[in-house]
Design an enzyme around this catalytic site. Structure first.
Site, PDB file in Angstrom:
ATOM      1  N   SER A 137       0.837  -1.190   0.000  1.00 29.77           N
ATOM      2  CA  SER A 137       0.000   0.000   0.000  1.00 29.77           C
ATOM      3  C   SER A 137       0.874   1.241   0.000  1.00 29.77           C
ATOM      4  CB  SER A 137      -0.886   0.019   1.250  1.00 29.77           C
ATOM      5  OG  SER A 137      -1.595   1.235   1.364  1.00 29.77           O
ATOM      6  N   TYR A 149      -2.740   0.378  10.810  1.00 22.00           N
ATOM      7  CA  TYR A 149      -2.904  -0.266   9.500  1.00 22.00           C
ATOM      8  C   TYR A 149      -1.701   0.013   8.609  1.00 22.00           C
ATOM      9  CZ  TYR A 149      -4.309  -0.860   4.658  1.00 22.00           C
ATOM     10  OH  TYR A 149      -4.324  -1.219   3.325  1.00 22.00           O
TER      11      TYR A 149
END
Length: 224
Positions: A137, A149
């Protein structure tokens, strides 16, 4: 038409389903692994039973992934690639405001699930000098205030580089596919300005179909 095989976790929607569709269109046969069996069977119906196999299971269970890979290779032959794509985010942001139970569930999927995919797939991939993809990501390349996250995706990027060196010893390849915001069920509301799942799938197929002498270590995509 490649005649190659690809195992995909998190295959029931989003990036995983889009990658399955694009791979089949280019001649790959795909093993579809996720918990939502009804979604997998619908996708097999769309792609055709000769091209796709539903493999319901829990990515946080090593035995489920091992059994799925065994079943896939029995049905489709040697494994050429695996895509550790399953992942989840968090509802409670930050560290002080974070939810410990959410952290544990996320770590089981984003980190342990990915590790299980790699460990389960490597014995099969060694036989074909195969390729492992993993979904990273943009959040794993920048610092975001308090983001647990994001930290899980930093793990993916670091581990992906380390695994690439390990796989290089026997001719294998490892690629991190690192998108920014993608318009998927990951979010509660549509994100019309975000990257589309099929655009991420295109990045995955770009890495998978690179020339024999090229190892694409990372593909980084951001919304325009």
């Amino acid at each position: 038409m490649t005649g190659k095989t690809l195992f995909i976790t998190g295959a029931s929607s989003g990036i995983g389903a889009a990658t399955a569709r694009m791979a089949v269109a280019r001649g790959w046969r795909v093993g579809l692994f996720a918990r939502r069996e009804d979604r997998l069977r619908d996708l097999v119906g769309e792609l055709g039973a000769d091209n796709a196999l539903a493999l319901p299971g829990d990515v946080t269970q090593m035995a489920d992934q091992q059994a799925a890979l065994q079943r896939m290779t029995e049905a489709f032959g040697p494994l050429h690639a695996a895509f550790a794509n399953a992942g989840r985010g968090l509802d409670a942001p930050g560290t002080e405001g974070g939810d410990v139970d959410e952290w544990q569930d996320m770590i089981r999927i984003n980190i342990l699930g990915l590790l299980f995919t790699a460990k389960a797939a490597l014995p099969f991939l060694k036989e074909t000098q195969g390729h492992l993809l993993m979904t990273g990501s943009a959040a794993g390349r920048i610092h975001i205030k308090g983001s647990v996250y994001g930290a899980s995706k930093w793990f993916v990027h670091g581990y992906g580089g380390n695994l690439a060196e390990e796989m290089r010893e026997w001719g294998g390849r490892c690629t991190v596919i690192a998108p920014g915001m993608v318009d998927t069920e990951f979010f509660d509301e549509a994100k019309p300005k975000a990257i589309r799942p099929d655009e991420v799938a295109g990045a995955a197929l770009y890495a998978l179909e690179a020339g024999d002498h090229a190892a694409v270590r990372e593909v980084f995509l951001m919304p325009r």
